[in-house]
Design a protein around this motif. Structure first.
Motif, mmCIF file in Angstrom:
data_model
loop_
_atom_site.group_PDB
_atom_site.id
_atom_site.type_symbol
_atom_site.label_atom_id
_atom_site.label_comp_id
_atom_site.label_asym_id
_atom_site.label_seq_id
_atom_site.Cartn_x
_atom_site.Cartn_y
_atom_site.Cartn_z
ATOM 1 N N MET A 1 0.853 -1.197 0.000
ATOM 2 C CA MET A 1 0.000 0.000 0.000
ATOM 3 C C MET A 1 0.890 1.248 0.000
ATOM 4 N N ALA A 2 0.640 2.152 -0.957
ATOM 5 C CA ALA A 2 1.425 3.379 -1.045
ATOM 6 C C ALA A 2 1.146 4.279 0.160
ATOM 7 N N LYS A 3 2.199 4.855 0.702
ATOM 8 C CA LYS A 3 2.066 5.788 1.812
ATOM 9 C C LYS A 3 1.870 7.218 1.310
ATOM 10 N N HIS A 4 2.357 7.480 0.097
ATOM 11 C CA HIS A 4 2.322 8.828 -0.447
ATOM 12 C C HIS A 4 1.727 8.815 -1.854
ATOM 13 N N HIS A 5 1.118 9.919 -2.217
ATOM 14 C CA HIS A 5 0.578 10.083 -3.571
ATOM 15 C C HIS A 5 1.043 11.444 -4.096
ATOM 16 N N LEU A 6 1.704 11.438 -5.247
ATOM 17 C CA LEU A 6 2.219 12.666 -5.821
ATOM 18 C C LEU A 6 1.857 12.766 -7.298
ATOM 19 N N LYS A 7 1.521 13.978 -7.724
ATOM 20 C CA LYS A 7 1.287 14.256 -9.143
ATOM 21 C C LYS A 7 2.564 14.872 -9.718
ATOM 22 N N VAL A 8 3.101 14.208 -10.737
ATOM 23 C CA VAL A 8 4.372 14.621 -11.327
ATOM 24 C C VAL A 8 4.132 15.089 -12.761
ATOM 25 N N GLN A 9 4.595 16.303 -13.063
ATOM 26 C CA GLN A 9 4.413 16.870 -14.402
ATOM 27 C C GLN A 9 5.599 16.530 -15.316
ATOM 28 N N GLU A 10 5.290 15.905 -16.436
ATOM 29 C CA GLU A 10 6.282 15.678 -17.489
ATOM 30 C C GLU A 10 6.315 16.920 -18.373
ATOM 31 N N PRO A 11 7.504 17.445 -18.749
ATOM 32 C CA PRO A 11 7.540 18.625 -19.619
ATOM 33 C C PRO A 11 7.189 18.296 -21.063
ATOM 34 N N PHE A 12 7.817 17.264 -21.616
ATOM 35 C CA PHE A 12 7.515 16.734 -22.943
ATOM 36 C C PHE A 12 8.221 15.391 -23.053
ATOM 37 N N ARG A 13 7.874 14.619 -24.053
ATOM 38 C CA ARG A 13 8.427 13.272 -24.189
ATOM 39 C C ARG A 13 9.763 13.340 -24.930
ATOM 40 N N ALA A 14 10.838 12.881 -24.285
ATOM 41 C CA ALA A 14 12.170 12.938 -24.893
ATOM 42 C C ALA A 14 13.010 11.764 -24.409
ATOM 43 N N LEU A 15 13.861 11.263 -25.284
ATOM 44 C CA LEU A 15 14.660 10.093 -24.956
ATOM 45 C C LEU A 15 15.704 10.393 -23.881
ATOM 46 N N PHE A 16 16.188 11.620 -23.816
ATOM 47 C CA PHE A 16 17.205 11.900 -22.792
ATOM 48 C C PHE A 16 16.615 11.932 -21.387
ATOM 49 N N TYR A 17 15.270 11.869 -21.279
ATOM 50 C CA TYR A 17 14.613 11.722 -19.978
ATOM 51 C C TYR A 17 14.466 10.249 -19.583
ATOM 52 N N ALA A 18 15.157 9.365 -20.249
ATOM 53 C CA ALA A 18 14.975 7.921 -20.055
ATOM 54 C C ALA A 18 14.959 7.473 -18.594
#
Length: 303
Positions: A1-18
């Protein structure tokens, strides 16, 4: 069971964010008790706004966005932590091999620079200055997207283009382009980290530290994994992607030490970015490492 819940914003889809995609795919945040909701993005500049207006708890993206924000408003509440991309992911690519290329050679060429985001030119122009050339004297195409510049190089109508992966590997595979210069060769340059508002970091400190530990798990695996293993892990984030080209791109990025092996933020990487932005006139002042990086979050998480 997760203890924390976070919303994470991706800037755009890019391979260097692998590594960020690998963390999600491997369940490394979940292993530290964090359930992450990824908010997909397409416009890099809007990720910062999503964090500022609390649509997202945190985002990953370019420290340059925070430097711009702090330059405009010294009271800006955004702070960085959790370093990942601490090398410059862009390359100069020409039509034919050019093993003797030096940056001063650009003085006699036409360069297609990146139009989608400003950082690649800001950092490159600082390299050009260091080579003894006035970057303003270089003939530059500034208003075309990277795919158009890549096509122009392939057609022989443009001398050199500033590109990232997988465009570089696509051109190599097609025999239409060769790498002349890796911008990562200048050394550490801060390109991507996590960031959040100071009040949100304080309110959700345990969750933020758990995110850092999740990233640490990912980066340890990532540094030892083969390009093929990495591509297999993140493939669902790049539907329809050519796995062989992606592996080639990951291998190149590994070879230039694009990614960190721990989430600790190298001060010299931020200093390099600051120098480029200051010399380009993009900012007039900087809060410095202590004013921009919440390294206490990372150190506490990894203690």
């Amino acid at each position: 069971m997760a203890k924390h819940h976070l919303k994470v914003q991706e800037p755009f889809r890019a391979l260097f964010y692998a590594p960020f995609y690998a963390a999600l795919a491997r369940g490394d945040y979940a292993a530290e008790g964090v359930e992450v909701t990824l908010l997909p993005g397409a416009v890099p500049s809007l990720a910062k706004d999503s964090v500022l207006d609390r649509t997202a708890d945190l985002a990953w993206g370019g420290p340059m966005r925070l430097l711009l924000a702090h330059d405009a408003d010294p009271a800006c509440p955004l702070r960085l932590f959790g370093a990942v991309v601490m090398g410059d992911p862009f390359f100069l690519v020409g039509r034919a091999p050019n093993p003797g290329f030096k940056l001063r050679d650009l003085a006699g060429m036409t360069l297609g620079s990146v139009s989608e985001v400003p950082t690649p030119w800001w950092t490159l122009q600082d390299d050009i200055r260091a080579a003894g050339i006035d970057p303003n004297a270089i003939k530059r195409i500034t208003d075309r997207p990277m795919p158009a510049n890549a096509a122009a190089v392939a057609a022989g109508s443009l001398d050199v283009a500033q590109l990232f992966e997988p465009l570089v590997s696509q051109m190599e595979a097609a025999g239409t382009g060769h790498v002349w210069y890796a911008q990562a060769s200048r050394g550490p340059t801060s390109y991507t980290a996590l960031y959040a508002r100071t009040d949100v970091i304080a309110a959700k400190r345990a969750a933020m530290e758990a995110m850092v530990r999740g990233l640490a798990r990912t980066l340890t695996w990532f540094s030892a994994a083969s390009p093929q293993e990495i591509v297999a892990c993140i493939a669902d984030f790049f539907e329809g992607g050519d796995h062989a080209l992606m592996a080639r791109a990951i291998a190149r990025y590994k070879s230039v030490k694009l990614w960190t092996e721990t989430p600790r933020f190298p001060p010299e990487a931020l200093a390099q970015l600051e120098r480029g932005m200051l010399s380009a006139g993009a900012i007039k002042r900087t809060p410095g490492f202590a004013g921009l990086v919440a390294e206490d979050v990372t150190e506490s998480a990894l203690a």
